[in-house]
Design an enzyme around this catalytic site. Structure first.
Site, PDB file in Angstrom:
ATOM      1  N   CYS A  57       0.803  -1.226   0.000  1.00 25.52           N
ATOM      2  CA  CYS A  57       0.000   0.000   0.000  1.00 25.52           C
ATOM      3  C   CYS A  57       0.836   1.276   0.000  1.00 25.52           C
ATOM      4  CB  CYS A  57      -0.951  -0.004   1.197  1.00 25.52           C
ATOM      5  SG  CYS A  57      -1.939  -1.501   1.294  1.00 25.52           S
ATOM      6  N   GLU A 104      -1.177   4.998  13.388  1.00 26.74           N
ATOM      7  CA  GLU A 104      -0.779   6.198  12.653  1.00 26.74           C
ATOM      8  C   GLU A 104      -0.877   7.442  13.523  1.00 26.74           C
ATOM      9  OE1 GLU A 104      -1.272   8.240   8.267  1.00 26.74           O
ATOM     10  OE2 GLU A 104      -2.821   6.853   8.938  1.00 26.74           O
ATOM     11  N   LYS A 164      -9.249   8.298   1.642  1.00 28.38           N
ATOM     12  CA  LYS A 164      -9.851   6.965   1.544  1.00 28.38           C
ATOM     13  C   LYS A 164     -11.292   6.922   2.048  1.00 28.38           C
ATOM     14  CE  LYS A 164      -5.511   4.352   1.932  1.00 28.38           C
ATOM     15  NZ  LYS A 164      -4.580   5.484   2.154  1.00 28.38           N
ATOM     16  N   HIS A 218      -9.602   2.195  -0.495  1.00 28.36           N
ATOM     17  CA  HIS A 218      -8.157   1.990  -0.484  1.00 28.36           C
ATOM     18  C   HIS A 218      -7.711   1.457  -1.840  1.00 28.36           C
ATOM     19  CE1 HIS A 218      -4.191   1.273   0.680  1.00 28.36           C
ATOM     20  NE2 HIS A 218      -4.353   0.555   1.779  1.00 28.36           N
ATOM     21  N   PHE A 238       1.721  -3.312   3.895  1.00 28.41           N
ATOM     22  CA  PHE A 238       2.020  -4.642   4.430  1.00 28.41           C
ATOM     23  C   PHE A 238       3.515  -4.910   4.253  1.00 28.41           C
ATOM     24  CE2 PHE A 238      -2.247  -7.156   4.192  1.00 28.41           C
ATOM     25  CZ  PHE A 238      -2.783  -6.303   5.134  1.00 28.41           C
TER      26      PHE A 238
END
Length: 441
Positions: free
Chosen positions: A193, A345, A366, A371, A429
């Site tokens: 991502c 985050e 998003k 996403h 990831f």
């Protein structure tokens, strides 16, 4: 002195529009691109919603034969790049006339060498010093699935001879480079991502290091397929419609957030050394002033529990930009709408911005387009460029009750600002983090 890098073109194809202008207008208006999945059976899936590109006409960019060879992710990538290059004032090259029908077909597909002299500087542009990092995290999932199914049903001799070039993740970078005669560094960069943001940061590094004067940079994904939705769903990462409404599913920082919404799309930026851009009359839209790239080194799918990796990326981006945390006037976060991701985050942002974080405007792209995986960072960076250009921030939708652990100034309606520096964060990831600092032109 480090070479300064400007953005001279942007292009987007995403759930909110098939060009950057429409996408930005819909973001400012707070419209959602999330809907129910209608392309394949969903009765056995854990989630039946996604954010898809609508009304896209690949025939504007590729012949029918080319469209069959390349996967949807390459179709979207090419369209975004064409828009960005057009705004930057860079035209496709003219190919030499083909000698026979076979060569003519190759020319249309972009598989023959440019005409003599076509790479020489024209209008201040030396195409041997222009590259392309138009990347994807997962590649042409549709082509892969279709060819495996064909082999299973009819045997291996039924597999297309174009299977390998069609499925390879670097296909988009190759196709764009051939169409525009770009002979600088071109390849695919995959970091899940964070792919799109990493491609931008690496392209800036290429220009700063003198390896290129211009780079087409960005990311794309078109992986909303039965098996990928099943995989993410079985990992309990996906959101469901809220009270039967799919548009309310993606809700970053909201107390009721439950997961992300699968999306597809592409974003492309033309990045250019500032003096090179001005010499050929290109208009800078924004500066990419700094970047930081780090790795959590902790877990394959979970973010660092304390947000350390992303915080380090932010600190490095600020240092490279020569900007203090106090100078940042807007944050476009990764903000997937997952419980763990958003919380981690926020911890990362607090490490860097301290108590002032509660006063920095934040909006999650998003929340409206889901996403886009490998395309997310690129399209969201385009949103930041538009914010700096227009001095306007788009809202986050679906924030009905802010999570107490996420005490942020979440933009709920379009907001006019006086903005010089903005930050874009991405995480993928594998623990891959990337942060950008962008500056008003």
């Amino acid at each position: 002195m480090r070479r300064r890098v400007v953005v001279t073109g942007i292009g987007a194809v995403c759930p909110l529009g098939n060009d950057a202008v429409t996408t930005w207008q819909n973001l400012l208006a707070g419209r959602s691109g999330v809907d129910f999945i209608r392309d394949f059976p969903v009765d056995k899936l854990r989630s039946d919603i996604a954010a898809s590109v609508k009304g896209f006409d690949v025939g504007k960019y590729l012949s029918p034969k080319e469209a069959d060879i390349y996967g949807r992710v390459t179709h979207l990538s090419l369209a975004a790049a064409v828009e960005a290059l057009r705004e930057a004032g860079i035209a496709p090259i003219q190919r030499a006339p083909a000698a026979d029908d076979e060569a003519a077909e190759g020319a249309r597909a972009g598989h023959i060498a440019p005409a003599a002299g076509s790479t020489a500087p024209a209008g201040g542009l030396d195409r041997t010093r222009v590259g392309c990092l138009m990347s994807t995290g997962m590649g042409s999932v549709d082509i892969f699935e279709e060819q495996v199914a064909r082999s299973a049903a009819r045997g291996p001799r039924a597999v297309s001879p174009y299977f390998i070039p069609g499925v390879m993740p670097n296909g988009a970078a190759a196709l764009i480079s051939m169409r525009y005669g770009l002979m600088g560094p071109s390849y695919n960069l995959a970091s899940a991502c964070a792919t799109g943001t990493h491609s931008i940061a690496t392209s800036v590094l290429m220009i700063e290091a003198g390896e290129a004067d211009v780079m087409v940079a960005g990311g794309a994904e078109a992986a909303t397929r039965l098996n990928t939705v099943a995989g993410f769903g079985n990992a309990k990462a996906l959101a469901k419609a809220v009270d039967g409404d799919p548009t309310r599913a993606s809700r970053p920082f909201d107390r009721r957030r439950q997961g992300f919404v699968m999306g597809e799309g592409a974003g492309a930026l033309v990045l250019e050394e500032e003096q090179h851009a001005r010499a050929r009359g290109a208009t800078p839209l924004a500066y990419v002033a700094g970047f930081g790239m780090t790795t959590d080194a902790e877990h394959l799918t979970r973010p660092h529990s304390g947000g350390l990796g992303l915080a380090l990326a932010l600190e490095r981006a600020l240092a490279r930009a020569g900007a203090a945390p106090e100078a940042i006037g807007y944050i476009n976060p990764h903000a997937t709408s997952t419980p763990q991701g958003d919380a981690a985050e926020v911890l990362a942002l607090r490490r860097v911005f301290g108590e002032r974080l509660a006063r920095i405007p934040i909006s999650a792209t998003k929340s409206m387009m889901g996403h886009l995986l490998g395309g997310a960072g690129a399209v969201e960076t385009i949103a930041v460029v538009c914010s700096l250009r227009d001095q306007a921030l788009h809202p986050s939708i679906n924030v009905e009750e802010l999570d107490p652990e996420c005490s942020l100034d979440v933009v709920r309606e379009r907001r006019q600002v006086d903005l010089r520096y903005a930050v874009k964060c991405s995480a993928g990831f594998g623990g891959h983090n990337c942060a950008l600092v962008l500056e008003r032109a």
